[in-house]
Design an enzyme around this catalytic site. Structure first.
Site, PDB file in Angstrom:
ATOM      1  N   ASP A 160      -5.228   8.329 -13.053  1.00 30.86           N
ATOM      2  CA  ASP A 160      -4.602   8.564 -14.362  1.00 30.86           C
ATOM      3  C   ASP A 160      -5.498   8.025 -15.478  1.00 30.86           C
ATOM      4  OD1 ASP A 160      -2.385   9.874 -13.415  1.00 30.86           O
ATOM      5  OD2 ASP A 160      -1.206   8.040 -13.160  1.00 30.86           O
ATOM      6  N   GLY A 161      -6.185   6.912 -15.184  1.00 28.89           N
ATOM      7  CA  GLY A 161      -7.121   6.344 -16.167  1.00 28.89           C
ATOM      8  C   GLY A 161      -8.208   7.356 -16.528  1.00 28.89           C
TER       9      GLY A 161
ATOM     10  N   ARG B 192       8.918 -11.456 -33.465  1.00 29.51           N
ATOM     11  CA  ARG B 192       7.964 -12.533 -33.163  1.00 29.51           C
ATOM     12  C   ARG B 192       7.785 -12.556 -31.651  1.00 29.51           C
ATOM     13  NH1 ARG B 192      10.425 -14.309 -37.653  1.00 29.51           N
ATOM     14  NH2 ARG B 192       9.160 -15.400 -39.199  1.00 29.51           N
TER      15      ARG B 192
ATOM     16  N   ASP C 107       4.655 -11.652 -28.264  1.00 28.50           N
ATOM     17  CA  ASP C 107       3.286 -11.295 -27.866  1.00 28.50           C
ATOM     18  C   ASP C 107       2.878  -9.925 -28.397  1.00 28.50           C
ATOM     19  OD1 ASP C 107       3.112 -13.652 -26.583  1.00 28.50           O
ATOM     20  OD2 ASP C 107       2.959 -12.852 -24.546  1.00 28.50           O
TER      21      ASP C 107
ATOM     22  N   SER D 281       5.469  10.564 -21.000  1.00 30.48           N
ATOM     23  CA  SER D 281       4.649  10.495 -19.773  1.00 30.48           C
ATOM     24  C   SER D 281       4.009   9.124 -19.607  1.00 30.48           C
ATOM     25  CB  SER D 281       3.582  11.588 -19.768  1.00 30.48           C
ATOM     26  OG  SER D 281       2.740  11.466 -20.886  1.00 30.48           O
TER      27      SER D 281
ATOM     28  N   THR E 132       5.770   5.652 -17.368  1.00 28.88           N
ATOM     29  CA  THR E 132       5.535   5.168 -15.995  1.00 28.88           C
ATOM     30  C   THR E 132       4.373   4.175 -15.951  1.00 28.88           C
ATOM     31  OG1 THR E 132       4.182   7.156 -15.673  1.00 28.88           O
ATOM     32  CG2 THR E 132       6.434   7.235 -14.844  1.00 28.88           C
ATOM     33  N   ALA E 133       3.741   3.922 -17.106  1.00 32.02           N
ATOM     34  CA  ALA E 133       2.573   3.043 -17.159  1.00 32.02           C
ATOM     35  C   ALA E 133       2.978   1.664 -17.719  1.00 32.02           C
ATOM     36  CB  ALA E 133       1.476   3.721 -17.969  1.00 32.02           C
TER      37      ALA E 133
HETATM   38  P1  NAP Z   1      -6.519   0.260 -15.850  1.00 33.09           P
HETATM   39  O1  NAP Z   1      -6.285  -1.212 -15.862  1.00 33.09           O
HETATM   40  O2  NAP Z   1      -7.591   0.781 -14.986  1.00 33.09           O
HETATM   41  O3  NAP Z   1      -5.167   1.080 -15.532  1.00 33.09           O
HETATM   42  C1  NAP Z   1      -4.029   0.456 -15.276  1.00 33.09           C
HETATM   43  C2  NAP Z   1      -3.210   1.281 -14.288  1.00 33.09           C
HETATM   44  O4  NAP Z   1      -2.347   2.150 -15.044  1.00 33.09           O
HETATM   45  C3  NAP Z   1      -4.003   2.140 -13.307  1.00 33.09           C
HETATM   46  O5  NAP Z   1      -3.490   1.927 -12.013  1.00 33.09           O
HETATM   47  C4  NAP Z   1      -3.691   3.553 -13.792  1.00 33.09           C
HETATM   48  O6  NAP Z   1      -3.663   4.508 -12.744  1.00 33.09           O
HETATM   49  C5  NAP Z   1      -2.286   3.364 -14.325  1.00 33.09           C
HETATM   50  N1  NAP Z   1      -1.817   4.418 -15.228  1.00 33.09           N
HETATM   51  C6  NAP Z   1      -2.436   4.976 -16.287  1.00 33.09           C
HETATM   52  N2  NAP Z   1      -1.632   5.892 -16.858  1.00 33.09           N
HETATM   53  C7  NAP Z   1      -0.489   5.936 -16.118  1.00 33.09           C
HETATM   54  C8  NAP Z   1       0.708   6.669 -16.204  1.00 33.09           C
HETATM   55  N3  NAP Z   1       0.928   7.552 -17.186  1.00 33.09           N
HETATM   56  N4  NAP Z   1       1.682   6.424 -15.290  1.00 33.09           N
HETATM   57  C9  NAP Z   1       1.506   5.521 -14.314  1.00 33.09           C
HETATM   58  N5  NAP Z   1       0.384   4.778 -14.178  1.00 33.09           N
HETATM   59  C10 NAP Z   1      -0.595   4.988 -15.072  1.00 33.09           C
HETATM   60  O7  NAP Z   1      -6.761   0.684 -17.333  1.00 33.09           O
HETATM   61  P2  NAP Z   1      -7.209   2.080 -17.898  1.00 33.09           P
HETATM   62  O8  NAP Z   1      -7.714   2.968 -16.833  1.00 33.09           O
HETATM   63  O9  NAP Z   1      -8.047   1.761 -19.068  1.00 33.09           O
HETATM   64  O10 NAP Z   1      -5.788   2.655 -18.389  1.00 33.09           O
HETATM   65  C11 NAP Z   1      -5.159   2.171 -19.534  1.00 33.09           C
HETATM   66  C12 NAP Z   1      -3.719   2.217 -19.233  1.00 33.09           C
HETATM   67  O11 NAP Z   1      -3.401   1.113 -18.418  1.00 33.09           O
HETATM   68  C13 NAP Z   1      -2.856   2.058 -20.446  1.00 33.09           C
HETATM   69  O12 NAP Z   1      -2.575   3.301 -21.050  1.00 33.09           O
HETATM   70  C14 NAP Z   1      -1.621   1.370 -19.903  1.00 33.09           C
HETATM   71  O13 NAP Z   1      -0.541   2.269 -19.700  1.00 33.09           O
HETATM   72  C15 NAP Z   1      -2.046   0.833 -18.559  1.00 33.09           C
HETATM   73  N6  NAP Z   1      -1.762  -0.600 -18.548  1.00 33.09           N
HETATM   74  C16 NAP Z   1      -0.770  -1.037 -17.758  1.00 33.09           C
HETATM   75  C17 NAP Z   1      -0.431  -2.368 -17.752  1.00 33.09           C
HETATM   76  C18 NAP Z   1       0.695  -2.826 -16.875  1.00 33.09           C
HETATM   77  O14 NAP Z   1       1.258  -1.990 -16.146  1.00 33.09           O
HETATM   78  N7  NAP Z   1       1.048  -4.098 -16.941  1.00 33.09           N
HETATM   79  C19 NAP Z   1      -1.092  -3.277 -18.559  1.00 33.09           C
HETATM   80  C20 NAP Z   1      -2.125  -2.795 -19.369  1.00 33.09           C
HETATM   81  C21 NAP Z   1      -2.437  -1.438 -19.366  1.00 33.09           C
HETATM   82  P3  NAP Z   1      -4.959   5.000 -11.968  1.00 33.09           P
HETATM   83  O15 NAP Z   1      -5.285   3.913 -10.989  1.00 33.09           O
HETATM   84  O16 NAP Z   1      -4.486   6.258 -11.295  1.00 33.09           O
HETATM   85  O17 NAP Z   1      -6.054   5.225 -12.961  1.00 33.09           O
END
Ligand code: NAP
Length: 267
Positions: free
Chosen positions: A45-46, A152, A154, A162, A165-166
């Site tokens: 997804d990234g 107030r 983080d 979509s 789920t992230a």
């Molecule tokens: P990353 O640290 O490599 O990605 C974080 C994880 O988020 C990866 O496992 C990625 O899946 C997954 N992801 C991305 N879009 C998703 C979606 N729409 N639904 C479910 N999982 C998803 O960072 P990156 O590749 O730069 O991606 C940035 C994204 O990371 C941000 O948009 C944010 O949503 C997510 N993120 C999540 C958290 C958390 O869950 N605590 C914290 C910070 C950021 P893949 O392994 O398939 O690439």
């Protein structure tokens, strides 16, 4: 069929990308980095986030397809061993082919960032976040130009359907079906006590609503738009609303959203 491929850069994804080009050549697809009809993302997804932002200026002319080389993704739902089947279906459904893929369109978020040093606008596929760099964020949240709360904590996350789920999911937000045109606002570790109060629940805003987040002290902030990061120390406000643009995905076979949720998180 004019196509382009973006891969994650690891060996497996790069090998698959080469395999895609070979198979595509056999079907007379035309590699076109400038004006592809289909953009194939190989990785996770990234990787799709990178593909989306690479072609952000051509969203209305492009449909994306995602192949995953790790775990099942939400945007990357074809397995590596299904590449031949994918190319076969793509060849059947090109401009001259007998079939047409189903194009599903997902809502996006539009962001207008106002800083003392200038303004900028962005579109997010997953989410926008505002986070403190060296202390508690103090921010006023307005909904439809009416003050809603003083935050107030983080930070604040504003997710597309979509994107729910992230990061949104990790913050306790609800998962929202991408046919629902809405944005979801979730809090990142808000301070709630007898002095400071926020709603404490995720909020879902419909398409015709907007929310503004005003910086309410001199503070160093990190703004993120999907995988992109922007340190900002002179923020005035950010306006968030459902975008008038959508992202298109080419579906060569059905794969319902709730099946992806179940397989990704439960099975
Ligand atoms: P990353 O640290 O490599 O990605 C974080 C994880 O988020 C990866 O496992 C990625 O899946 C997954 N992801 C991305 N879009 C998703 C979606 N729409 N639904 C479910 N999982 C998803 O960072 P990156 O590749 O730069 O991606 C940035 C994204 O990371 C941000 O948009 C944010 O949503 C997510 N993120 C999540 C958290 C958390 O869950 N605590 C914290 C910070 C950021 P893949 O392994 O398939 O690439």
């Amino acid at each position: 069929m004019r196509y382009y491929v973006l891969d994650r850069g690891d060996q497996h994804s790069m090998d698959l990308s080469q395999q895609f080009h070979r198979l595509a050549q056999e079907k007379n697809f035309k590699l076109d980095a400038e004006s592809p009809e289909i953009v194939v993302s190989i990785g996770g997804d990234g990787t799709m986030l990178h593909a989306f932002h690479t072609f952000i200026d051509r969203l209305s002319d492009i449909a994306f397809v995602g192949v995953h080389t790790g775990h099942l993704g939400f945007y990357a739902d074809w397995r590596a061993d299904e590449l031949e089947e994918l190319i076969h279906l793509m060849s059947q459904s090109g401009s001259e082919g007998p079939l047409k893929p189903r194009i599903v369109k997902y809502p996006l978020i539009e962001l207008e960032i106002h800083k003392k040093s200038g303004n900028a606008s962005f579109i997010a596929l997953n989410e926008f976040t505002l986070k403190g760099v060296d202390g508690t964020v103090v921010a006023q949240v307005d909904i439809n130009d009416v003050t809603f709360e003083m935050f107030r904590g983080d930070g604040i996350c504003v997710s597309t359907p979509s994107g729910t789920t992230a990061y949104n999911k990790a913050l306790g937000g609800a998962m929202v079906h991408p046919t629902i045109e809405a944005l979801q606002l979730t809090e990142i570790a808000s301070i709630n006590n007898r002095v400071y109060r926020t709603l404490g629940s995720p909020l879902l805003l419909p398409k015709h609503h907007h929310c503004d987040i005003f910086s309410r002290k001199d503070q160093r902030l990190l703004l993120t738009v999907d995988h992109l990061n922007f340190p900002v120390d002179d923020l005035i406000s950010v306006r968030c609303q459902v975008s008038s643009h959508k992202v298109s995905f080419a579906r060569y076979r059905p794969f319902p959203f709730w099946d992806r949720v179940r397989i990704a998180f439960l099975n």
